[in-house]
Design an enzyme around this catalytic site. Structure first.
Site, short mmCIF file in Angstrom:
data_model
loop_
_atom_site.label_atom_id
_atom_site.label_comp_id
_atom_site.label_asym_id
_atom_site.label_seq_id
_atom_site.Cartn_x
_atom_site.Cartn_y
_atom_site.Cartn_z
CE LYS A 37 -5.94 -0.89 -0.77
NZ LYS A 37 -4.78 -0.16 -0.25
CB THR A 69 0.50 10.62 1.94
OG1 THR A 69 0.55 9.21 1.85
CG2 THR A 69 1.54 11.23 1.02
CG ASP A 114 -1.69 1.21 1.44
OD1 ASP A 114 -2.34 1.63 0.47
OD2 ASP A 114 -1.66 1.79 2.55
CG LEU A 115 1.61 5.71 -1.88
CD1 LEU A 115 3.10 5.49 -2.13
CD2 LEU A 115 0.99 6.51 -3.02
CG ASP A 116 -1.83 7.49 0.56
OD1 ASP A 116 -0.90 8.22 0.22
OD2 ASP A 116 -2.89 7.37 -0.09
CE LYS A 142 -4.29 6.43 9.36
NZ LYS A 142 -3.44 6.02 10.49
CD GLU A 174 -3.61 -1.63 3.08
OE1 GLU A 174 -3.65 -0.79 3.99
OE2 GLU A 174 -4.00 -1.40 1.93
CG ASP A 175 -1.80 2.67 6.49
OD1 ASP A 175 -2.17 2.26 5.37
OD2 ASP A 175 -2.03 3.83 6.88
CB SER A 191 -2.28 2.88 -3.58
OG SER A 191 -2.83 4.09 -3.11
CB ALA A 192 -7.62 3.41 -2.12
C1 BG6 Z 1 -5.74 5.78 0.35
C2 BG6 Z 1 -5.75 6.57 1.62
O1 BG6 Z 1 -4.47 5.26 0.10
O2 BG6 Z 1 -6.13 6.61 -0.75
C3 BG6 Z 1 -7.13 7.20 1.84
O3 BG6 Z 1 -5.45 5.73 2.71
C4 BG6 Z 1 -7.49 8.04 0.63
O4 BG6 Z 1 -7.12 7.97 3.02
C5 BG6 Z 1 -7.43 7.19 -0.63
O5 BG6 Z 1 -8.78 8.59 0.78
C6 BG6 Z 1 -7.72 7.98 -1.90
O6 BG6 Z 1 -6.67 8.87 -2.14
P1 BG6 Z 1 -6.67 10.02 -3.23
O7 BG6 Z 1 -5.21 10.45 -3.30
O8 BG6 Z 1 -7.15 9.43 -4.51
O9 BG6 Z 1 -7.57 11.09 -2.72
MG MG Z 2 -2.70 3.20 3.59
#
Ligand code: BG6
Ligand code: MG
Length: 218
Positions: free
Chosen positions: A145, A17, A9-11, A45, A169-170, A114-115
């Site tokens: 997710k 972030t 996962d990224l964030d 998240k 994943e966090d 990542s989402a």
């Molecule tokens: C996820 C984050 O990676 O991405 C969420 O954990 C976030 O908090 C989601 O809402 C969507 O991100 P973005 O950058 O498309 O707004």
């Molecule tokens: Mg995350």
């Protein structure tokens, strides 16, 4: 020897972030006349931008039409991007490069799952894009997710069967997605929050290369 594939996962896993998402949502909530706590942010998240705004408006007891909804989505993202714009390699979370370097060196297939729709610009900012064989992000998935779609697409793209994939994943939603996909889930964060994960580490500084080695080559 059959290798395992690694999906990150990224964030909140590779870069911090999550704090910028939080600040941008809090800013919007404050503008709308209510507060938004870090505890409430836990549920954001791993959750899509659109779904986050729906939850935020529910918290504030606000209902709006589609046009206003889209305007706030845009506003939040612009605010978030103002933080992203200033990012550099110093914002990679501690010891993440140690693990990525090892896996890259051993030619273990790696994917980002990542989402976020901002995943590629962020990876470019912190100069980590080249580590990943594939990036699956919020632009390519139709089900967020805890649906396992993002990880299943990532597994397919790196050519590793789901049960041989390890997911970092966090988010609670992300651990649930990994478990549903029949993957090995590694939670990054607090043990009380990530109870469903097979393994949990506070952060990458707690992860020994020996552990990665075992996971990669079993
Ligand atoms: C996820 C984050 O990676 O991405 C969420 O954990 C976030 O908090 C989601 O809402 C969507 O991100 P973005 O950058 O498309 O707004
Ligand atoms: Mg995350």
């Amino acid at each position: 020897m059959v290798k395992r594939g690694f999906i990150f996962d990224l964030d909140g896993v590779i870069v911090d972030t999550a704090k910028y998402h939080y600040l941008a949502w809090k800013h919007l909530a404050n503008e709308l006349g209510f507060d938004f706590t870090e505890e409430q942010n836990e549920a954001f998240k791993g959750v899509s931008r659109r779904r986050c705004l729906e939850i935020l408006l529910e918290l504030g007891g606000i209902s709006v039409d589609e046009t206003q909804f889209d305007r706030w989505l845009f506003e939040k993202n612009e605010d978030y991007l103002s933080y992203i714009d200033k990012m550099d390699e110093s914002e990679i979370l501690p010891d993440v490069p140690k693990v990525l370097d090892y896996l890259k060196h051993k030619e273990v297939p790696m994917a980002l799952g990542s989402a976020s729709k901002n995943a590629i610009p962020i990876l470019k900012k912190v100069k980590l894009l080249s580590y990943f064989d594939t990036v699956v992000d919020g632009n390519q998935v139709s089900r967020a997710k805890p649906d396992p779609e993002v990880f299943l697409i990532a597994a397919e793209k790196i050519g590793v069967p789901p049960e041989r994939c390890v997911v970092f994943e966090d988010a609670i939603a992300g651990i649930e997605a990994a478990n549903t996909a029949n993957m090995i889930s590694v939670g990054i964060g607090a043990e009380e929050t990530l109870k469903g994960a097979k393994y949990v580490f506070r952060d990458f500084t707690e992860i020994e290369i020996d552990f990665i080695k075992q996971l990669a080559f079993i």
